[in-house]
Design a protein around this motif. Structure first.
Motif, PDB file in Angstrom:
ATOM      1  N   GLY A 200       0.808  -1.213   0.000  1.00 52.21           N
ATOM      2  CA  GLY A 200       0.000   0.000   0.000  1.00 52.21           C
ATOM      3  C   GLY A 200       0.843   1.265   0.000  1.00 52.21           C
ATOM      4  O   GLY A 200       0.561   2.221  -0.752  1.00 52.21           O
ATOM      5  N   LEU A 201       1.887   1.289   0.818  1.00 51.63           N
ATOM      6  CA  LEU A 201       2.762   2.470   0.840  1.00 51.63           C
ATOM      7  C   LEU A 201       3.521   2.629  -0.478  1.00 51.63           C
ATOM      8  O   LEU A 201       3.870   3.761  -0.854  1.00 51.63           O
ATOM      9  N   SER A 202       3.771   1.520  -1.167  1.00 51.34           N
ATOM     10  CA  SER A 202       4.415   1.628  -2.487  1.00 51.34           C
ATOM     11  C   SER A 202       3.515   2.353  -3.475  1.00 51.34           C
ATOM     12  O   SER A 202       3.998   3.149  -4.301  1.00 51.34           O
ATOM     13  N   THR A 203       2.209   2.112  -3.416  1.00 47.18           N
ATOM     14  CA  THR A 203       1.293   2.835  -4.307  1.00 47.18           C
ATOM     15  C   THR A 203       1.227   4.317  -3.949  1.00 47.18           C
ATOM     16  O   THR A 203       1.053   5.166  -4.834  1.00 47.18           O
ATOM     17  N   VAL A 204       1.370   4.650  -2.668  1.00 43.77           N
ATOM     18  CA  VAL A 204       1.432   6.062  -2.268  1.00 43.77           C
ATOM     19  C   VAL A 204       2.723   6.688  -2.775  1.00 43.77           C
ATOM     20  O   VAL A 204       2.737   7.844  -3.230  1.00 43.77           O
ATOM     21  N   TYR A 205       3.807   5.959  -2.711  1.00 47.78           N
ATOM     22  CA  TYR A 205       5.095   6.459  -3.211  1.00 47.78           C
ATOM     23  C   TYR A 205       5.015   6.763  -4.703  1.00 47.78           C
ATOM     24  O   TYR A 205       5.495   7.805  -5.169  1.00 47.78           O
ATOM     25  N   ILE A 206       4.412   5.845  -5.465  1.00 47.40           N
ATOM     26  CA  ILE A 206       4.307   6.058  -6.908  1.00 47.40           C
ATOM     27  C   ILE A 206       3.336   7.181  -7.227  1.00 47.40           C
ATOM     28  O   ILE A 206       3.505   7.892  -8.226  1.00 47.40           O
ATOM     29  N   GLY A 207       2.331   7.374  -6.393  1.00 42.92           N
ATOM     30  CA  GLY A 207       1.356   8.433  -6.611  1.00 42.92           C
ATOM     31  C   GLY A 207       0.047   7.958  -7.202  1.00 42.92           C
ATOM     32  O   GLY A 207      -0.742   8.779  -7.674  1.00 42.92           O
ATOM     33  N   THR A 208      -0.231   6.664  -7.173  1.00 42.56           N
ATOM     34  CA  THR A 208      -1.482   6.152  -7.736  1.00 42.56           C
ATOM     35  C   THR A 208      -2.613   6.098  -6.709  1.00 42.56           C
ATOM     36  O   THR A 208      -3.768   5.929  -7.106  1.00 42.56           O
ATOM     37  N   HIS A 209      -2.316   6.220  -5.411  1.00 46.97           N
ATOM     38  CA  HIS A 209      -3.332   6.139  -4.371  1.00 46.97           C
ATOM     39  C   HIS A 209      -3.103   7.212  -3.315  1.00 46.97           C
ATOM     40  O   HIS A 209      -1.966   7.615  -3.052  1.00 46.97           O
ATOM     41  N   TRP A 210      -4.219   7.635  -2.715  1.00 42.72           N
ATOM     42  CA  TRP A 210      -4.156   8.454  -1.519  1.00 42.72           C
ATOM     43  C   TRP A 210      -3.782   7.566  -0.327  1.00 42.72           C
ATOM     44  O   TRP A 210      -3.958   6.342  -0.367  1.00 42.72           O
ATOM     45  N   LEU A 211      -3.311   8.219   0.732  1.00 41.43           N
ATOM     46  CA  LEU A 211      -2.975   7.469   1.930  1.00 41.43           C
ATOM     47  C   LEU A 211      -4.215   6.824   2.551  1.00 41.43           C
ATOM     48  O   LEU A 211      -4.151   5.698   3.053  1.00 41.43           O
ATOM     49  N   SER A 212      -5.347   7.521   2.510  1.00 38.97           N
ATOM     50  CA  SER A 212      -6.584   6.952   3.057  1.00 38.97           C
ATOM     51  C   SER A 212      -7.060   5.750   2.240  1.00 38.97           C
ATOM     52  O   SER A 212      -7.706   4.847   2.782  1.00 38.97           O
ATOM     53  N   ASP A 213      -6.744   5.704   0.948  1.00 39.50           N
ATOM     54  CA  ASP A 213      -7.075   4.527   0.147  1.00 39.50           C
ATOM     55  C   ASP A 213      -6.376   3.283   0.678  1.00 39.50           C
ATOM     56  O   ASP A 213      -6.963   2.196   0.754  1.00 39.50           O
ATOM     57  N   VAL A 214      -5.103   3.448   1.060  1.00 42.01           N
ATOM     58  CA  VAL A 214      -4.318   2.325   1.559  1.00 42.01           C
ATOM     59  C   VAL A 214      -4.868   1.834   2.895  1.00 42.01           C
ATOM     60  O   VAL A 214      -5.010   0.621   3.121  1.00 42.01           O
ATOM     61  N   VAL A 215      -5.187   2.772   3.787  1.00 35.68           N
ATOM     62  CA  VAL A 215      -5.703   2.381   5.098  1.00 35.68           C
ATOM     63  C   VAL A 215      -7.039   1.651   4.950  1.00 35.68           C
ATOM     64  O   VAL A 215      -7.280   0.616   5.606  1.00 35.68           O
ATOM     65  N   LEU A 216      -7.908   2.140   4.076  1.00 36.32           N
ATOM     66  CA  LEU A 216      -9.190   1.479   3.877  1.00 36.32           C
ATOM     67  C   LEU A 216      -9.030   0.130   3.182  1.00 36.32           C
ATOM     68  O   LEU A 216      -9.746  -0.832   3.503  1.00 36.32           O
ATOM     69  N   GLY A 217      -8.107   0.021   2.240  1.00 36.12           N
ATOM     70  CA  GLY A 217      -7.864  -1.262   1.584  1.00 36.12           C
ATOM     71  C   GLY A 217      -7.314  -2.301   2.552  1.00 36.12           C
ATOM     72  O   GLY A 217      -7.714  -3.478   2.515  1.00 36.12           O
ATOM     73  N   TRP A 218      -6.422  -1.879   3.449  1.00 38.84           N
ATOM     74  CA  TRP A 218      -5.896  -2.803   4.442  1.00 38.84           C
ATOM     75  C   TRP A 218      -7.009  -3.286   5.362  1.00 38.84           C
ATOM     76  O   TRP A 218      -7.083  -4.459   5.713  1.00 38.84           O
ATOM     77  N   THR A 219      -7.903  -2.380   5.739  1.00 38.03           N
ATOM     78  CA  THR A 219      -9.037  -2.749   6.602  1.00 38.03           C
ATOM     79  C   THR A 219     -10.005  -3.661   5.881  1.00 38.03           C
ATOM     80  O   THR A 219     -10.532  -4.626   6.469  1.00 38.03           O
ATOM     81  N   ALA A 220     -10.258  -3.411   4.594  1.00 33.23           N
ATOM     82  CA  ALA A 220     -11.185  -4.249   3.833  1.00 33.23           C
ATOM     83  C   ALA A 220     -10.665  -5.673   3.701  1.00 33.23           C
ATOM     84  O   ALA A 220     -11.426  -6.646   3.828  1.00 33.23           O
ATOM     85  N   GLY A 221      -9.381  -5.824   3.441  1.00 34.86           N
ATOM     86  CA  GLY A 221      -8.815  -7.169   3.357  1.00 34.86           C
ATOM     87  C   GLY A 221      -8.862  -7.899   4.691  1.00 34.86           C
ATOM     88  O   GLY A 221      -9.139  -9.108   4.740  1.00 34.86           O
ATOM     89  N   LEU A 222      -8.623  -7.185   5.789  1.00 33.15           N
ATOM     90  CA  LEU A 222      -8.687  -7.812   7.108  1.00 33.15           C
ATOM     91  C   LEU A 222     -10.109  -8.262   7.435  1.00 33.15           C
ATOM     92  O   LEU A 222     -10.305  -9.320   8.055  1.00 33.15           O
ATOM     93  N   LEU A 223     -11.105  -7.495   7.024  1.00 27.07           N
ATOM     94  CA  LEU A 223     -12.496  -7.900   7.248  1.00 27.07           C
ATOM     95  C   LEU A 223     -12.819  -9.219   6.553  1.00 27.07           C
ATOM     96  O   LEU A 223     -13.540 -10.070   7.100  1.00 27.07           O
TER      97      LEU A 223
END
Length: 338
Positions: A200-223
């Motif tokens: 997720g942080l790699s996508t933020v580094y590249i610039g394809t995702h917001w930081l909140s996108d990563v946090v929500l994606g991590w939460t969705a996978g954990l659910l």
């Protein structure tokens, strides 16, 4: 001299595949305990809180814009080559193939379809839940943002939550979910969490995702991983149905094959020079260590080239004057004068 047929590696593989599937005795199927339900409820509340914080354009959205203007790919350009390869660990195709290959090997060794079926159910849940959230909220990514400071929602995008992050959590986390021992489950859980967060942080580094996108994606996978025990009865029924279908197919194939096999009649060999017919005991066709009975015909000693073998497995020893055929009474010896 008896010789036994050495099994080749291919023979051992087919022998392994012919074994009936059986569930290992140490297999621990997770259950939806109170602790797991509480953890699922807390994660779901956190998921809703993130979505609400983005919808109302709170401090989380301002943090997204600050990270985007920071442009990490310009601050640390030497990491770009590594990040381009590391982010592949979150792509659906490569990760699904790698994890499916490993779980397929485990299914073969453990003689159960549960690992592959659990992976299929988790990926199906991932497509349904994360895909619906992506297209339902329609948030635009940093490269396509239109208004500085806005949450960029309902504009036809598909990046909220991060699919790379959620896919990494599910595909690598399923290995921890299916672990055989508690210790392996703890280590794999930590490894999958770090790997997916790094994706997720790699996508933020590249610039394809917001930081909140990563946090929500991590939460969705954990659910999805926390909800898998609810689907274990469905997985068990699907496994039983597939194995029953396989057994019926093999049974039908076995009857057809048996009907087409010709029935062979054993050949009875009679010793030359003997008027008595002998009926040798019928031997099983597939017995590998049995030898056909050998008949020794009386007669003068002949050269090796003139001998005619009785059977392929028979004895080739020359006859002797003192020997007599099997099953025949020994001839009376003449009395010597004296």
């Amino acid at each position: 001299m008896r010789t036994e047929r050495n099994l080749t590696r291919l023979d051992r593989v087919f022998a392994r595949l012919d074994r009936e599937p059986e569930r290992p005795a140490h297999l621990d199927v997770p259950e939806m305990s109170r602790h797991r339900i509480a953890l699922f409820s807390g994660t779901l509340a956190f998921y809703v809180a993130i979505v609400w914080a983005v919808l109302i354009t709170s401090w989380l959205v301002r943090l997204d814009w600050q990270v985007m203007f920071f442009r990490p790919y310009q601050q640390w350009p030497e990491l770009h080559a590594f990040v381009d390869y590391y982010v592949v660990l979150g792509q659906r195709g490569p990760t699904a193939v790698m994890v499916a290959a490993w779980l397929g090997w485990r299914s073969w060794r453990q003689h159960t379809l549960r690992p592959l079926l659990a992976l299929g159910v988790s990926l199906l849940l991932l497509n349904v839940t994360v895909g619906a959230a992506k297209y339902g909220m329609g948030r635009l990514g940093p490269h396509y943002a239109t208004t500085i400071g806005a949450n960029e929602m309902w504009l036809g995008g598909d990046i909220f939550p991060s699919g790379h992050t959620a896919n990494a959590v599910v595909t690598w986390g399923i290995l921890a979910y299916l672990a055989s021992t508690p210790r392996a489950r703890r280590w794999l859980s930590a490894l999958s969490a770090v790997t997916s967060l790094g994706v997720g942080l790699s996508t933020v580094y590249i610039g394809t995702h917001w930081l909140s996108d990563v946090v929500l994606g991590w939460t969705a996978g954990l659910l999805i991983l926390l909800a898998l025990p609810w689907f274990e009865p469905l997985i068990a029924r699907a496994e039983a149905w597939i194995l029953g279908l396989r057994d019926r197919w093999f049974a039908r194939r076995g009857r057809t094959t048996a009907a087409k096999q010709p029935v062979s009649t054993p050949v009875v060999l009679t010793p030359p020079g003997s008027d008595r017919e002998e009926t040798p005991a019928r031997e099983p066709v597939a017995a590998p260590r049995t030898r056909a009975p050998a008949y020794l015909a009386p007669g003068p000693h002949t050269a090796r080239s003139d001998r005619t073998p009785v059977t392929p497995a028979g004895s080739r020893r020359p006859p002797h004057a003192d020997r007599h055929p099997r099953g025949a009474a020994p001839a009376a010896r003449p009395l010597s004068g004296g």
